[in-house]
Design a protein around this motif. Sequence first.
Motif, PDB file in Angstrom:
ATOM      1  N   GLU A   1       0.829  -1.207   0.000  1.00 43.84           N
ATOM      2  CA  GLU A   1       0.000   0.000   0.000  1.00 43.84           C
ATOM      3  C   GLU A   1       0.863   1.257   0.000  1.00 43.84           C
ATOM      4  OE1 GLU A   1      -3.862  -0.542   2.488  1.00 43.84           O
ATOM      5  OE2 GLU A   1      -2.380  -1.917   3.328  1.00 43.84           O
ATOM      6  N   LEU A   2       1.977   1.207   0.696  1.00 46.57           N
ATOM      7  CA  LEU A   2       2.915   2.335   0.655  1.00 46.57           C
ATOM      8  C   LEU A   2       3.497   2.487  -0.749  1.00 46.57           C
ATOM      9  CD1 LEU A   2       4.822   1.802   4.036  1.00 46.57           C
ATOM     10  CD2 LEU A   2       2.940   3.379   3.556  1.00 46.57           C
ATOM     11  N   LEU A   3       3.782   1.357  -1.392  1.00 48.72           N
ATOM     12  CA  LEU A   3       4.277   1.393  -2.766  1.00 48.72           C
ATOM     13  C   LEU A   3       3.223   2.012  -3.687  1.00 48.72           C
ATOM     14  CD1 LEU A   3       6.474   0.548  -4.821  1.00 48.72           C
ATOM     15  CD2 LEU A   3       5.264  -1.639  -5.045  1.00 48.72           C
ATOM     16  N   PHE A   4       1.967   1.687  -3.451  1.00 50.03           N
ATOM     17  CA  PHE A   4       0.874   2.246  -4.242  1.00 50.03           C
ATOM     18  C   PHE A   4       0.861   3.768  -4.153  1.00 50.03           C
ATOM     19  CE2 PHE A   4      -3.520   3.685  -4.690  1.00 50.03           C
ATOM     20  CZ  PHE A   4      -3.886   3.094  -5.891  1.00 50.03           C
ATOM     21  N   ASP A   5       1.167   4.300  -2.977  1.00 47.22           N
ATOM     22  CA  ASP A   5       1.129   5.751  -2.780  1.00 47.22           C
ATOM     23  C   ASP A   5       2.235   6.482  -3.525  1.00 47.22           C
ATOM     24  OD1 ASP A   5      -1.095   5.544  -1.234  1.00 47.22           O
ATOM     25  OD2 ASP A   5      -0.071   5.741   0.687  1.00 47.22           O
ATOM     26  N   ILE A   6       3.280   5.756  -3.922  1.00 47.06           N
ATOM     27  CA  ILE A   6       4.368   6.401  -4.665  1.00 47.06           C
ATOM     28  C   ILE A   6       3.841   7.014  -5.950  1.00 47.06           C
ATOM     29  CG2 ILE A   6       6.482   5.945  -5.974  1.00 47.06           C
ATOM     30  CD1 ILE A   6       7.306   3.965  -3.865  1.00 47.06           C
TER      31      ILE A   6
ATOM     32  N   PHE B   1     -10.298  16.316 -12.213  1.00 51.87           N
ATOM     33  CA  PHE B   1      -9.207  15.337 -12.219  1.00 51.87           C
ATOM     34  C   PHE B   1      -8.835  14.940 -10.789  1.00 51.87           C
ATOM     35  CE2 PHE B   1      -7.838  17.344 -16.426  1.00 51.87           C
ATOM     36  CZ  PHE B   1      -8.514  16.389 -17.153  1.00 51.87           C
ATOM     37  N   PHE B   2      -8.735  15.938  -9.919  1.00 57.82           N
ATOM     38  CA  PHE B   2      -8.354  15.671  -8.534  1.00 57.82           C
ATOM     39  C   PHE B   2      -9.367  14.750  -7.858  1.00 57.82           C
ATOM     40  CE2 PHE B   2      -8.525  17.273  -4.007  1.00 57.82           C
ATOM     41  CZ  PHE B   2      -7.444  16.526  -3.583  1.00 57.82           C
ATOM     42  N   THR B   3     -10.645  15.016  -8.068  1.00 54.42           N
ATOM     43  CA  THR B   3     -11.688  14.198  -7.454  1.00 54.42           C
ATOM     44  C   THR B   3     -11.693  12.778  -8.027  1.00 54.42           C
ATOM     45  OG1 THR B   3     -13.023  16.204  -7.213  1.00 54.42           O
ATOM     46  CG2 THR B   3     -14.140  14.102  -6.864  1.00 54.42           C
ATOM     47  N   ALA B   4     -11.477  12.670  -9.340  1.00 54.86           N
ATOM     48  CA  ALA B   4     -11.440  11.343  -9.968  1.00 54.86           C
ATOM     49  C   ALA B   4     -10.277  10.508  -9.425  1.00 54.86           C
ATOM     50  CB  ALA B   4     -11.329  11.486 -11.484  1.00 54.86           C
ATOM     51  N   MET B   5      -9.105  11.124  -9.317  1.00 55.80           N
ATOM     52  CA  MET B   5      -7.952  10.402  -8.771  1.00 55.80           C
ATOM     53  C   MET B   5      -8.192  10.037  -7.310  1.00 55.80           C
ATOM     54  SD  MET B   5      -5.731  10.286 -11.319  1.00 55.80           S
ATOM     55  CE  MET B   5      -4.051  10.162 -10.732  1.00 55.80           C
ATOM     56  N   TRP B   6      -8.880  10.939  -6.610  1.00 52.67           N
ATOM     57  CA  TRP B   6      -9.177  10.670  -5.211  1.00 52.67           C
ATOM     58  C   TRP B   6     -10.143   9.494  -5.058  1.00 52.67           C
ATOM     59  CZ3 TRP B   6      -7.565  10.844  -0.599  1.00 52.67           C
ATOM     60  CH2 TRP B   6      -8.434  10.636   0.464  1.00 52.67           C
ATOM     61  N   MET B   7     -11.128   9.391  -5.935  1.00 55.05           N
ATOM     62  CA  MET B   7     -12.084   8.294  -5.877  1.00 55.05           C
ATOM     63  C   MET B   7     -11.358   6.954  -5.992  1.00 55.05           C
ATOM     64  SD  MET B   7     -15.233   9.178  -5.357  1.00 55.05           S
ATOM     65  CE  MET B   7     -16.093   7.702  -5.911  1.00 55.05           C
ATOM     66  N   ILE B   8     -10.384   6.886  -6.872  1.00 52.71           N
ATOM     67  CA  ILE B   8      -9.628   5.644  -7.034  1.00 52.71           C
ATOM     68  C   ILE B   8      -8.890   5.304  -5.746  1.00 52.71           C
ATOM     69  CG2 ILE B   8      -7.693   4.565  -8.244  1.00 52.71           C
ATOM     70  CD1 ILE B   8      -8.494   6.161 -10.720  1.00 52.71           C
TER      71      ILE B   8
ATOM     72  N   ALA C   1      -2.432  -3.664 -10.336  1.00 55.34           N
ATOM     73  CA  ALA C   1      -3.073  -3.254 -11.581  1.00 55.34           C
ATOM     74  C   ALA C   1      -3.615  -1.823 -11.465  1.00 55.34           C
ATOM     75  CB  ALA C   1      -4.201  -4.221 -11.935  1.00 55.34           C
ATOM     76  N   THR C   2      -4.213  -1.521 -10.320  1.00 57.85           N
ATOM     77  CA  THR C   2      -4.717  -0.161 -10.099  1.00 57.85           C
ATOM     78  C   THR C   2      -3.577   0.841 -10.043  1.00 57.85           C
ATOM     79  OG1 THR C   2      -6.550  -1.105  -8.821  1.00 57.85           O
ATOM     80  CG2 THR C   2      -6.164   1.249  -8.604  1.00 57.85           C
ATOM     81  N   MET C   3      -2.482   0.439  -9.451  1.00 57.81           N
ATOM     82  CA  MET C   3      -1.303   1.307  -9.372  1.00 57.81           C
ATOM     83  C   MET C   3      -0.804   1.667 -10.762  1.00 57.81           C
ATOM     84  SD  MET C   3       2.309   0.433  -7.485  1.00 57.81           S
ATOM     85  CE  MET C   3       3.719   1.551  -7.578  1.00 57.81           C
ATOM     86  N   PHE C   4      -0.709   0.671 -11.645  1.00 55.75           N
ATOM     87  CA  PHE C   4      -0.249   0.947 -13.007  1.00 55.75           C
ATOM     88  C   PHE C   4      -1.257   1.828 -13.743  1.00 55.75           C
ATOM     89  CE2 PHE C   4      -0.096  -0.126 -17.554  1.00 55.75           C
ATOM     90  CZ  PHE C   4       1.210   0.258 -17.836  1.00 55.75           C
ATOM     91  N   GLY C   5      -2.541   1.533 -13.577  1.00 55.44           N
ATOM     92  CA  GLY C   5      -3.553   2.354 -14.221  1.00 55.44           C
ATOM     93  C   GLY C   5      -3.511   3.787 -13.749  1.00 55.44           C
TER      94      GLY C   5
END
Length: 399
Positions: free
Chosen positions: A24-29, A63-70, A94-98
């Motif tokens: 999860e920390l890696l995801f935040d990168i 854009f900010f809200t869309a990224m936040w939803m993910i 997969a979500t991280m790459f997307g």
Amino acid sequence: MLRRTEFFRGLGDSRSPRSATVLELLFDIVYVFALARLAGRVADDLTIVRHTLLSEAGQTVLFFTAMWMIWSLNALLASTYDPRRSDLQAVLLATMFGTLVLAVTLPQAFGQRGVVFACTYVIIQVGRPLFLAFALRGHPVHTFSLRVLTWHLASSVLWISGAISGGLGRGIFWTIALAIEMIGAATTYPLPRMGGRPLNSLGVTVSQEHLAERYNQFFMIALAEVVLEAGAAVSFPGFSTAGTITLVASFVAVVSFWRIYFYHVRSGRASTPSGEGVQLSRWASYSLLLIVGGIICTAVGFGQVIEDPHPPIDWALVAIIFGGPVLFLIGRSTLERASNTTPRCRVLYFGVLALVVVAPAMVLLPPVAVAALAAVILAAITVFDQRAHKRGSETNPTL
């Protein structure tokens, strides 16, 4: 085949650990890069022609809200089921790459990369509940995953339609699509004959400690944007009187944000890195949206002042510098559940009022003075908040 079915059904019986995982920390990168891109868009919005300012700012908010939803839905998923499972790790990766693809296409999402942006977003938002609908078959929460999938399928039609149409239609379609997703999340995705029962009524437990820790971690990533924006702006021309004053002001703002976020806890205890002492409200996700948005605005505002400290100051820059702390304070005051120490929030409300009242007069001051005054007000709010904390602890020693 039986073993495979039993494996997926085991997802519903898994439990999230109290602490966040390394993955999860890696995801935040990826979100370090994404937030930097969003900050760049905000900075660009301040330099464009005024008659297009609102439309450009609206695109940035979208854009900010869309990224936040993910991010928020992923955090909820990992706080509900065990993210150490290989199937959930595959979903996170997969979500991280997307998300990385979304961040790369973001500058031209309303241009030639709109189709890539929309398709990637749809794959992420539809793919996650589709996986859950398959993995949770036979579990009581299966109907909930179907409800989520239905809402996101409905919004996906609008995302793709907007990407194809382009122009003004793109903004309209995407705004409606995002509104559908936010309304669905706020109302627990109701459907005819299926109702809108929340997760906890289905016997599913969301780990508050895990989710609070994820919020803390994302807050720290956002806070780093203030340091990055101010530090990068000072590094190029080198130290100057105006730049040094603004750099000090940005540091004071960072410390104030940190102190208010982690120590303004209605339970009377400081929020530890593991999230203990925090009881998140139903609207906590939206509260953190305001908190992070406010921090990004503040970061961009201080960075702009360092780059161009010469008067006169623009009204839009004043709105960014003072509006950022306002969003942060509003979000922080609603992050946790109400309790018998709710009056402590009055300090934050008075802080919001002070910032709003003072802001109009800031157009008469040099940009450096505006940044410094914003930092001073934030520092004062922090001091009063800590005094309220101390008085509350003395009045009720059991806190």
